[in-house]
Design a protein around this motif. Structure first.
Motif, PDB file in Angstrom:
ATOM      1  N   GLU A 271      13.952 -31.647  30.440  1.00 25.10           N
ATOM      2  CA  GLU A 271      14.145 -32.555  29.315  1.00 25.10           C
ATOM      3  C   GLU A 271      13.376 -32.035  28.116  1.00 25.10           C
ATOM      4  O   GLU A 271      12.396 -31.300  28.270  1.00 25.10           O
ATOM      5  CB  GLU A 271      13.632 -33.951  29.666  1.00 25.10           C
ATOM      6  CG  GLU A 271      14.639 -34.798  30.398  1.00 25.10           C
ATOM      7  CD  GLU A 271      14.374 -36.285  30.210  1.00 25.10           C
ATOM      8  OE1 GLU A 271      13.254 -36.631  29.805  1.00 25.10           O
ATOM      9  OE2 GLU A 271      15.287 -37.077  30.463  1.00 25.10           O
ATOM     10  N   THR A 272      13.804 -32.421  26.938  1.00 22.89           N
ATOM     11  CA  THR A 272      13.134 -32.011  25.705  1.00 22.89           C
ATOM     12  C   THR A 272      12.858 -33.249  24.863  1.00 22.89           C
ATOM     13  O   THR A 272      13.688 -34.163  24.806  1.00 22.89           O
ATOM     14  CB  THR A 272      14.037 -31.031  24.916  1.00 22.89           C
ATOM     15  OG1 THR A 272      14.148 -29.811  25.642  1.00 22.89           O
ATOM     16  CG2 THR A 272      13.478 -30.731  23.535  1.00 22.89           C
ATOM     17  N   GLU A 273      11.705 -33.276  24.216  1.00 17.67           N
ATOM     18  CA  GLU A 273      11.401 -34.343  23.262  1.00 17.67           C
ATOM     19  C   GLU A 273      11.928 -33.878  21.901  1.00 17.67           C
ATOM     20  O   GLU A 273      11.456 -32.881  21.350  1.00 17.67           O
ATOM     21  CB  GLU A 273       9.888 -34.584  23.212  1.00 17.67           C
ATOM     22  CG  GLU A 273       9.466 -35.713  22.295  1.00 17.67           C
ATOM     23  CD  GLU A 273       9.875 -37.102  22.802  1.00 17.67           C
ATOM     24  OE1 GLU A 273      10.297 -37.214  23.977  1.00 17.67           O
ATOM     25  OE2 GLU A 273       9.783 -38.059  22.017  1.00 17.67           O
ATOM     26  N   THR A 275      13.025 -34.471  17.864  1.00 19.33           N
ATOM     27  CA  THR A 275      12.838 -35.253  16.639  1.00 19.33           C
ATOM     28  C   THR A 275      13.917 -34.843  15.648  1.00 19.33           C
ATOM     29  O   THR A 275      14.124 -33.641  15.428  1.00 19.33           O
ATOM     30  CB  THR A 275      11.451 -34.989  16.021  1.00 19.33           C
ATOM     31  OG1 THR A 275      10.455 -35.373  16.967  1.00 19.33           O
ATOM     32  CG2 THR A 275      11.256 -35.791  14.740  1.00 19.33           C
ATOM     33  N   SER A 284      12.391 -39.868  17.074  1.00 17.86           N
ATOM     34  CA  SER A 284      12.140 -39.026  18.245  1.00 17.86           C
ATOM     35  C   SER A 284      12.693 -39.687  19.495  1.00 17.86           C
ATOM     36  O   SER A 284      12.680 -40.920  19.622  1.00 17.86           O
ATOM     37  CB  SER A 284      10.634 -38.791  18.413  1.00 17.86           C
ATOM     38  OG  SER A 284      10.129 -38.120  17.276  1.00 17.86           O
ATOM     39  N   PRO A 286      13.842 -38.555  23.948  1.00 17.66           N
ATOM     40  CA  PRO A 286      13.996 -37.498  24.953  1.00 17.66           C
ATOM     41  C   PRO A 286      15.474 -37.222  25.222  1.00 17.66           C
ATOM     42  O   PRO A 286      16.303 -38.130  25.113  1.00 17.66           O
ATOM     43  CB  PRO A 286      13.333 -38.113  26.193  1.00 17.66           C
ATOM     44  CG  PRO A 286      13.528 -39.580  26.028  1.00 17.66           C
ATOM     45  CD  PRO A 286      13.593 -39.876  24.550  1.00 17.66           C
ATOM     46  N   ARG A 288      18.283 -34.531  27.755  1.00 15.23           N
ATOM     47  CA  ARG A 288      18.456 -33.469  28.748  1.00 15.23           C
ATOM     48  C   ARG A 288      18.855 -32.176  28.045  1.00 15.23           C
ATOM     49  O   ARG A 288      19.527 -32.201  27.027  1.00 15.23           O
ATOM     50  CB  ARG A 288      19.551 -33.861  29.751  1.00 15.23           C
ATOM     51  CG  ARG A 288      19.161 -34.964  30.703  1.00 15.23           C
ATOM     52  CD  ARG A 288      20.351 -35.282  31.601  1.00 15.23           C
ATOM     53  NE  ARG A 288      20.886 -34.070  32.230  1.00 15.23           N
ATOM     54  CZ  ARG A 288      20.456 -33.574  33.383  1.00 15.23           C
ATOM     55  NH1 ARG A 288      19.509 -34.202  34.041  1.00 15.23           N
ATOM     56  NH2 ARG A 288      20.981 -32.468  33.874  1.00 15.23           N
ATOM     57  N   ARG A 289      18.465 -31.062  28.663  1.00 18.76           N
ATOM     58  CA  ARG A 289      18.767 -29.780  28.009  1.00 18.76           C
ATOM     59  C   ARG A 289      20.208 -29.326  28.206  1.00 18.76           C
ATOM     60  O   ARG A 289      20.617 -28.333  27.616  1.00 18.76           O
ATOM     61  CB  ARG A 289      17.816 -28.703  28.528  1.00 18.76           C
ATOM     62  CG  ARG A 289      16.418 -28.934  28.028  1.00 18.76           C
ATOM     63  CD  ARG A 289      15.516 -27.799  28.374  1.00 18.76           C
ATOM     64  NE  ARG A 289      14.144 -28.183  28.145  1.00 18.76           N
ATOM     65  CZ  ARG A 289      13.107 -27.460  28.502  1.00 18.76           C
ATOM     66  NH1 ARG A 289      13.295 -26.311  29.125  1.00 18.76           N
ATOM     67  NH2 ARG A 289      11.892 -27.877  28.258  1.00 18.76           N
ATOM     68  N   ASP A 353      10.393 -27.288  25.148  1.00 18.70           N
ATOM     69  CA  ASP A 353       9.931 -28.640  25.496  1.00 18.70           C
ATOM     70  C   ASP A 353      10.015 -29.599  24.319  1.00 18.70           C
ATOM     71  O   ASP A 353      10.215 -30.793  24.487  1.00 18.70           O
ATOM     72  CB  ASP A 353       8.472 -28.588  25.985  1.00 18.70           C
ATOM     73  CG  ASP A 353       8.381 -27.890  27.330  1.00 18.70           C
ATOM     74  OD1 ASP A 353       9.431 -27.790  28.009  1.00 18.70           O
ATOM     75  OD2 ASP A 353       7.279 -27.430  27.690  1.00 18.70           O
ATOM     76  N   ARG A 354       9.810 -29.062  23.118  1.00 14.17           N
ATOM     77  CA  ARG A 354       9.876 -29.894  21.912  1.00 14.17           C
ATOM     78  C   ARG A 354      10.863 -29.256  20.936  1.00 14.17           C
ATOM     79  O   ARG A 354      10.987 -28.031  20.874  1.00 14.17           O
ATOM     80  CB  ARG A 354       8.497 -30.001  21.243  1.00 14.17           C
ATOM     81  CG  ARG A 354       7.411 -30.491  22.167  1.00 14.17           C
ATOM     82  CD  ARG A 354       6.108 -30.686  21.415  1.00 14.17           C
ATOM     83  NE  ARG A 354       6.188 -31.816  20.501  1.00 14.17           N
ATOM     84  CZ  ARG A 354       6.045 -33.081  20.886  1.00 14.17           C
ATOM     85  NH1 ARG A 354       5.827 -33.375  22.150  1.00 14.17           N
ATOM     86  NH2 ARG A 354       6.114 -34.051  20.012  1.00 14.17           N
TER      87      ARG A 354
END
Ligand code: FES
Length: 361
Positions: A271-273, A275, A284, A286, A288-289, A353-354
Protein backbone atom coordinates in the motif's frame (compact mmCIF):
# COMPACT_ATOMS: atom_id res chain seq x y z
CA UNK A 1 -7.96 10.70 5.38
CA UNK A 2 -6.51 14.11 6.29
CA UNK A 3 -7.00 17.50 4.69
CA UNK A 4 -4.52 20.41 4.74
CA UNK A 5 -5.10 23.90 3.38
CA UNK A 6 -2.05 25.41 1.70
CA UNK A 7 -1.60 28.77 0.02
CA UNK A 8 -4.12 29.51 -2.71
CA UNK A 9 -2.96 28.87 -6.26
CA UNK A 10 -4.39 29.61 -9.64
CA UNK A 11 -7.48 27.43 -10.02
CA UNK A 12 -7.64 24.71 -12.62
CA UNK A 13 -10.12 25.03 -15.46
CA UNK A 14 -13.72 24.23 -14.55
CA UNK A 15 -16.61 22.94 -16.61
CA UNK A 16 -18.82 25.72 -17.97
CA UNK A 17 -22.26 25.38 -19.56
CA UNK A 18 -22.00 26.47 -23.22
CA UNK A 19 -24.85 26.87 -25.65
CA UNK A 20 -24.70 24.93 -28.91
CA UNK A 21 -24.94 27.38 -31.82
CA UNK A 22 -24.80 24.95 -34.78
CA UNK A 23 -24.62 21.23 -35.48
CA UNK A 24 -23.36 20.61 -39.04
CA UNK A 25 -23.50 17.17 -40.62
CA UNK A 26 -20.07 16.33 -42.09
CA UNK A 27 -20.58 12.69 -43.13
CA UNK A 28 -23.08 9.90 -42.36
CA UNK A 29 -21.43 9.38 -38.98
CA UNK A 30 -19.82 12.71 -38.09
CA UNK A 31 -20.91 16.21 -37.14
CA UNK A 32 -19.22 19.49 -36.27
CA UNK A 33 -20.66 21.05 -33.13
CA UNK A 34 -20.13 24.79 -32.57
CA UNK A 35 -20.49 26.42 -29.18
CA UNK A 36 -21.27 30.08 -28.53
CA UNK A 37 -18.70 31.26 -26.00
CA UNK A 38 -19.90 34.35 -24.08
CA UNK A 39 -17.47 37.26 -24.02
CA UNK A 40 -16.65 36.82 -20.34
CA UNK A 41 -15.46 33.25 -21.03
CA UNK A 42 -13.37 33.81 -24.18
CA UNK A 43 -10.27 34.15 -21.96
CA UNK A 44 -11.00 30.86 -20.18
CA UNK A 45 -11.56 29.10 -23.51
CA UNK A 46 -8.55 30.63 -25.31
CA UNK A 47 -6.58 27.86 -27.04
CA UNK A 48 -3.77 27.11 -29.42
CA UNK A 49 -4.54 25.15 -32.61
CA UNK A 50 -4.36 21.39 -32.13
CA UNK A 51 -5.81 21.39 -28.60
CA UNK A 52 -8.94 19.57 -27.48
CA UNK A 53 -11.73 20.20 -25.03
CA UNK A 54 -13.68 17.86 -22.79
CA UNK A 55 -17.46 17.61 -22.66
CA UNK A 56 -19.49 16.10 -19.85
CA UNK A 57 -22.89 14.47 -20.04
CA UNK A 58 -23.95 12.95 -16.74
CA UNK A 59 -20.91 11.00 -15.57
CA UNK A 60 -19.58 10.53 -19.10
CA UNK A 61 -16.64 12.70 -20.16
CA UNK A 62 -15.22 12.75 -23.65
CA UNK A 63 -12.45 14.77 -25.29
CA UNK A 64 -12.88 16.19 -28.79
CA UNK A 65 -10.40 18.16 -30.83
CA UNK A 66 -11.16 21.71 -31.81
CA UNK A 67 -11.43 22.25 -35.56
CA UNK A 68 -11.96 26.03 -35.50
CA UNK A 69 -9.25 28.66 -35.10
CA UNK A 70 -8.28 30.97 -32.24
CA UNK A 71 -9.20 33.90 -34.52
CA UNK A 72 -12.81 32.64 -34.77
CA UNK A 73 -13.02 32.49 -30.99
CA UNK A 74 -11.69 36.02 -30.59
CA UNK A 75 -13.77 37.56 -33.38
CA UNK A 76 -17.02 35.58 -33.26
CA UNK A 77 -17.00 33.78 -29.91
CA UNK A 78 -17.19 30.49 -31.80
CA UNK A 79 -15.57 27.24 -30.74
CA UNK A 80 -16.17 24.20 -32.96
CA UNK A 81 -15.35 20.52 -32.45
CA UNK A 82 -15.54 17.48 -34.71
CA UNK A 83 -17.44 14.43 -33.42
CA UNK A 84 -17.43 11.08 -35.18
CA UNK A 85 -19.72 8.34 -33.93
CA UNK A 86 -17.96 5.44 -32.25
CA UNK A 87 -19.81 2.15 -31.64
CA UNK A 88 -21.56 2.38 -28.27
CA UNK A 89 -20.23 5.92 -27.79
CA UNK A 90 -22.53 7.70 -25.38
CA UNK A 91 -21.73 11.33 -26.22
CA UNK A 92 -20.96 10.79 -29.91
CA UNK A 93 -24.31 9.01 -30.46
CA UNK A 94 -26.11 11.80 -28.63
CA UNK A 95 -24.29 14.49 -30.64
CA UNK A 96 -25.12 12.86 -33.94
CA UNK A 97 -28.75 11.96 -33.24
CA UNK A 98 -30.15 14.45 -30.74
CA UNK A 99 -27.95 17.48 -30.12
CA UNK A 100 -29.38 20.68 -31.60
CA UNK A 101 -28.78 24.44 -31.55
CA UNK A 102 -29.92 25.98 -28.27
CA UNK A 103 -28.96 22.91 -26.20
CA UNK A 104 -26.46 23.38 -23.39
CA UNK A 105 -23.37 21.21 -22.85
CA UNK A 106 -20.93 21.21 -19.93
CA UNK A 107 -17.50 21.98 -21.42
CA UNK A 108 -14.02 22.04 -19.88
CA UNK A 109 -11.66 24.65 -21.40
CA UNK A 110 -9.07 23.48 -23.94
CA UNK A 111 -6.02 21.40 -23.05
CA UNK A 112 -3.35 19.46 -24.90
CA UNK A 113 0.22 19.56 -26.17
CA UNK A 114 -0.48 18.70 -29.82
CA UNK A 115 0.30 22.22 -30.94
CA UNK A 116 3.12 24.59 -31.80
CA UNK A 117 3.97 28.26 -31.38
CA UNK A 118 3.30 30.37 -34.45
CA UNK A 119 5.16 33.51 -35.44
CA UNK A 120 4.36 35.73 -38.46
CA UNK A 121 8.08 36.12 -39.20
CA UNK A 122 8.68 32.38 -39.53
CA UNK A 123 9.08 30.50 -42.78
CA UNK A 124 8.32 26.88 -41.99
CA UNK A 125 7.22 23.74 -43.74
CA UNK A 126 4.64 21.90 -41.64
CA UNK A 127 3.23 18.51 -42.56
CA UNK A 128 0.33 16.45 -41.27
CA UNK A 129 -0.26 12.72 -41.64
CA UNK A 130 -3.80 12.02 -40.49
CA UNK A 131 -6.55 9.45 -40.92
CA UNK A 132 -10.29 9.64 -40.34
CA UNK A 133 -11.32 11.99 -37.53
CA UNK A 134 -7.61 12.67 -36.93
CA UNK A 135 -8.10 15.57 -39.34
CA UNK A 136 -9.96 17.57 -36.67
CA UNK A 137 -7.06 19.18 -34.74
CA UNK A 138 -4.93 19.37 -37.88
CA UNK A 139 -7.62 21.37 -39.69
CA UNK A 140 -7.22 24.02 -37.00
CA UNK A 141 -3.42 23.83 -37.29
CA UNK A 142 -3.49 24.20 -41.08
CA UNK A 143 -5.95 27.12 -41.07
CA UNK A 144 -4.16 28.94 -38.26
CA UNK A 145 -0.59 28.37 -39.43
CA UNK A 146 -1.31 29.53 -42.99
CA UNK A 147 -3.17 32.62 -41.72
CA UNK A 148 -0.65 33.62 -39.06
CA UNK A 149 2.57 32.76 -40.92
CA UNK A 150 2.34 34.16 -44.48
CA UNK A 151 5.69 32.62 -45.47
CA UNK A 152 4.98 29.10 -44.20
CA UNK A 153 3.44 26.17 -46.06
CA UNK A 154 1.60 23.02 -45.06
CA UNK A 155 1.57 19.56 -46.61
CA UNK A 156 -1.35 17.39 -45.53
CA UNK A 157 -1.62 13.65 -46.21
CA UNK A 158 -5.17 12.61 -45.29
CA UNK A 159 -6.33 8.98 -45.33
CA UNK A 160 -9.95 7.82 -45.42
CA UNK A 161 -11.89 4.76 -46.54
CA UNK A 162 -14.18 6.48 -49.06
CA UNK A 163 -14.55 9.99 -50.43
CA UNK A 164 -17.97 10.14 -48.73
CA UNK A 165 -16.32 9.52 -45.32
CA UNK A 166 -13.93 12.49 -45.60
CA UNK A 167 -14.60 14.86 -42.71
CA UNK A 168 -14.24 18.60 -43.40
CA UNK A 169 -13.91 18.06 -47.16
CA UNK A 170 -15.49 21.46 -47.85
CA UNK A 171 -13.35 23.33 -45.32
CA UNK A 172 -10.20 21.76 -46.78
CA UNK A 173 -11.24 22.65 -50.33
CA UNK A 174 -11.82 26.26 -49.19
CA UNK A 175 -8.36 26.37 -47.62
CA UNK A 176 -6.84 24.99 -50.81
CA UNK A 177 -8.61 27.73 -52.79
CA UNK A 178 -7.38 30.40 -50.40
CA UNK A 179 -3.78 29.12 -50.25
CA UNK A 180 -3.21 27.30 -53.56
CA UNK A 181 0.58 27.63 -53.39
CA UNK A 182 1.05 27.05 -49.68
CA UNK A 183 -1.27 24.10 -49.00
CA UNK A 184 -0.41 20.76 -50.56
CA UNK A 185 -3.38 18.47 -49.97
CA UNK A 186 -3.02 14.73 -50.64
CA UNK A 187 -6.12 12.54 -50.21
CA UNK A 188 -5.54 8.79 -49.90
CA UNK A 189 -8.56 6.44 -50.01
CA UNK A 190 -8.31 2.84 -48.83
CA UNK A 191 -11.55 1.40 -50.24
CA UNK A 192 -12.18 3.48 -53.31
CA UNK A 193 -9.92 3.43 -56.34
CA UNK A 194 -8.24 6.69 -57.29
CA UNK A 195 -6.58 7.56 -60.58
CA UNK A 196 -3.13 7.17 -59.11
CA UNK A 197 -2.44 3.80 -57.50
CA UNK A 198 -0.19 5.56 -55.00
CA UNK A 199 -3.26 7.30 -53.55
CA UNK A 200 -5.35 4.11 -53.18
CA UNK A 201 -4.86 1.98 -50.07
CA UNK A 202 -4.09 2.26 -46.38
CA UNK A 203 -1.69 4.84 -44.99
CA UNK A 204 0.85 2.25 -43.86
CA UNK A 205 4.64 2.28 -43.85
CA UNK A 206 4.98 1.16 -47.46
CA UNK A 207 2.60 3.82 -48.77
CA UNK A 208 4.19 6.57 -46.70
CA UNK A 209 7.64 5.61 -48.00
CA UNK A 210 6.28 5.66 -51.54
CA UNK A 211 4.69 9.09 -50.99
CA UNK A 212 7.94 10.39 -49.54
CA UNK A 213 9.79 9.29 -52.62
CA UNK A 214 7.42 11.10 -54.98
CA UNK A 215 4.95 13.71 -53.68
CA UNK A 216 6.60 14.81 -50.44
CA UNK A 217 10.24 15.52 -49.62
CA UNK A 218 10.37 14.75 -45.88
CA UNK A 219 13.78 16.32 -45.26
CA UNK A 220 12.25 19.76 -45.97
CA UNK A 221 9.62 19.43 -43.21
CA UNK A 222 10.27 21.31 -39.95
CA UNK A 223 7.37 19.92 -37.91
CA UNK A 224 5.15 16.88 -38.37
CA UNK A 225 1.66 16.41 -36.90
CA UNK A 226 0.51 12.79 -36.76
CA UNK A 227 -3.07 12.14 -35.70
CA UNK A 228 -5.36 9.15 -36.02
CA UNK A 229 -5.58 5.50 -34.99
CA UNK A 230 -2.72 3.88 -33.09
CA UNK A 231 -1.44 1.74 -35.98
CA UNK A 232 -1.24 4.62 -38.44
CA UNK A 233 0.49 6.95 -36.00
CA UNK A 234 3.04 4.26 -35.04
CA UNK A 235 3.71 3.48 -38.72
CA UNK A 236 4.24 7.15 -39.50
CA UNK A 237 6.53 7.59 -36.49
CA UNK A 238 8.62 4.63 -37.60
CA UNK A 239 8.97 5.96 -41.14
CA UNK A 240 9.93 9.42 -39.83
CA UNK A 241 12.43 8.27 -37.22
CA UNK A 242 15.49 9.39 -39.19
CA UNK A 243 13.98 12.63 -40.45
CA UNK A 244 15.14 15.95 -38.97
CA UNK A 245 11.70 17.52 -38.36
CA UNK A 246 10.08 17.58 -34.92
CA UNK A 247 7.26 15.03 -34.62
CA UNK A 248 4.05 15.76 -32.68
CA UNK A 249 1.58 12.92 -32.15
CA UNK A 250 -2.03 12.64 -31.03
CA UNK A 251 -3.86 9.32 -30.77
CA UNK A 252 -7.60 8.95 -31.14
CA UNK A 253 -8.16 5.24 -30.56
CA UNK A 254 -6.18 3.06 -28.21
CA UNK A 255 -8.06 -0.25 -28.34
CA UNK A 256 -5.30 -1.86 -30.36
CA UNK A 257 -2.50 -0.87 -28.02
CA UNK A 258 -0.22 -3.51 -26.50
CA UNK A 259 -0.88 -4.75 -22.94
CA UNK A 260 0.85 -2.94 -20.05
CA UNK A 261 4.30 -4.24 -19.12
CA UNK A 262 4.53 -7.07 -16.59
CA UNK A 263 4.95 -5.81 -13.05
CA UNK A 264 6.84 -6.93 -10.03
CA UNK A 265 4.27 -8.70 -7.85
CA UNK A 266 5.99 -7.60 -4.61
CA UNK A 267 5.51 -4.00 -5.66
CA UNK A 268 1.86 -4.60 -6.44
CA UNK A 269 1.12 -6.21 -3.10
CA UNK A 270 1.82 -3.18 -0.90
CA UNK A 271 0.00 0.00 0.00
CA UNK A 272 1.07 3.60 -0.51
CA UNK A 273 0.13 6.74 1.40
CA UNK A 274 -0.86 9.14 -1.36
CA UNK A 275 -1.32 12.91 -1.17
CA UNK A 276 -3.02 14.80 -3.98
CA UNK A 277 -2.89 18.59 -4.28
CA UNK A 278 -5.60 20.37 -6.26
CA UNK A 279 -6.69 24.01 -6.06
CA UNK A 280 -4.30 24.55 -3.15
CA UNK A 281 -5.90 21.82 -1.03
CA UNK A 282 -4.11 18.61 -0.08
CA UNK A 283 -5.87 15.32 0.60
CA UNK A 284 -4.10 12.17 1.84
CA UNK A 285 -5.35 8.60 1.69
CA UNK A 286 -3.96 5.06 1.47
CA UNK A 287 -4.22 3.08 -1.78
CA UNK A 288 -3.13 -0.29 -3.13
CA UNK A 289 -0.22 -0.29 -5.53
CA UNK A 290 -2.12 -2.25 -8.16
CA UNK A 291 -4.68 0.56 -8.43
CA UNK A 292 -4.44 3.63 -10.63
CA UNK A 293 -3.82 6.90 -8.79
CA UNK A 294 -6.67 8.74 -10.52
CA UNK A 295 -9.31 6.13 -9.70
CA UNK A 296 -8.23 5.88 -6.07
CA UNK A 297 -8.03 9.65 -5.69
CA UNK A 298 -11.46 10.25 -7.23
CA UNK A 299 -13.00 8.47 -4.22
CA UNK A 300 -11.82 11.31 -1.97
CA UNK A 301 -11.55 14.18 -4.49
CA UNK A 302 -14.32 13.65 -7.05
CA UNK A 303 -13.57 17.00 -8.71
CA UNK A 304 -10.19 15.80 -10.06
CA UNK A 305 -9.82 16.44 -13.80
CA UNK A 306 -9.98 13.52 -16.23
CA UNK A 307 -11.56 12.55 -19.54
CA UNK A 308 -10.40 9.57 -21.64
CA UNK A 309 -8.82 7.39 -18.89
CA UNK A 310 -6.81 5.82 -21.70
CA UNK A 311 -3.56 7.80 -21.54
CA UNK A 312 -4.48 9.86 -24.59
CA UNK A 313 -5.93 13.23 -23.63
CA UNK A 314 -3.60 14.43 -20.80
CA UNK A 315 -6.52 15.96 -18.87
CA UNK A 316 -5.42 14.01 -15.75
CA UNK A 317 -1.82 15.30 -15.91
CA UNK A 318 -0.16 16.03 -12.56
CA UNK A 319 3.38 16.44 -11.28
CA UNK A 320 4.98 13.89 -8.98
CA UNK A 321 6.65 15.94 -6.24
CA UNK A 322 7.44 13.06 -3.87
CA UNK A 323 7.78 9.33 -4.54
CA UNK A 324 7.50 7.47 -7.84
CA UNK A 325 4.90 5.93 -10.10
CA UNK A 326 4.90 3.51 -12.99
CA UNK A 327 2.78 4.41 -16.02
CA UNK A 328 1.05 1.71 -18.04
CA UNK A 329 0.60 3.84 -21.16
CA UNK A 330 1.51 7.34 -22.21
CA UNK A 331 0.24 8.64 -25.52
CA UNK A 332 0.01 12.27 -24.45
CA UNK A 333 3.05 13.56 -22.60
CA UNK A 334 6.18 14.75 -24.41
CA UNK A 335 9.67 13.82 -23.22
CA UNK A 336 10.28 17.26 -21.66
CA UNK A 337 7.12 16.90 -19.55
CA UNK A 338 8.19 13.43 -18.40
CA UNK A 339 11.63 14.78 -17.52
CA UNK A 340 9.97 17.53 -15.45
CA UNK A 341 8.08 14.89 -13.42
CA UNK A 342 4.64 15.07 -15.03
CA UNK A 343 2.59 11.88 -15.26
CA UNK A 344 -0.84 10.79 -16.42
CA UNK A 345 -2.54 9.85 -13.19
CA UNK A 346 -5.10 7.65 -14.97
CA UNK A 347 -2.19 5.44 -16.07
CA UNK A 348 -0.05 5.68 -12.93
CA UNK A 349 0.34 3.21 -10.06
CA UNK A 350 2.57 4.04 -7.09
CA UNK A 351 5.79 2.10 -6.53
CA UNK A 352 6.99 3.86 -3.35
CA UNK A 353 5.65 3.96 0.22
CA UNK A 354 4.70 7.62 -0.10
CA UNK A 355 3.55 9.56 -3.13
CA UNK A 356 2.53 13.19 -3.63
CA UNK A 357 1.06 14.37 -6.93
CA UNK A 358 0.32 18.02 -7.63
CA UNK A 359 -2.49 18.81 -10.08
CA UNK A 360 -1.82 22.55 -9.66
CA UNK A 361 1.78 22.35 -10.94
S1 FES B 1 -7.76 11.01 -18.47
FE1 FES B 1 -6.99 11.15 -20.52
S2 FES B 1 -4.86 10.74 -20.27
FE2 FES B 1 -5.68 10.42 -18.29
Amino acid sequence: MSVTITKPVQRRPRFHPLEVSTVDRLTDDAVAVAFAVPEELTGAFAFTPGQHLTVKRGEVRRSYSICSTPMELRERGRLRIGVRQVPGGSFSSYAISDLKPGDTVEVLPPLGQFTTDLDPLRRKHYAGIVAGSGITPVLSLVATALAVEPHSRFTLIYGNRYSRSVMFAEELADLKDRYPDRLHLIHVLSREPRDAELLSGRLDRARLRALFGTLVEPSTVDEWFLCGPFGMVMDAKAVLKDQPGKVHTELFHVEDTPPPPARDTDEEAGETEVTVRLDGRETSFPMRRDERVLLAALKVRPELPYACQGGVCSTCRAKVVDGEVRMAHNYALESDELAAGYVLTCQSSPVTDRLTVDYDA
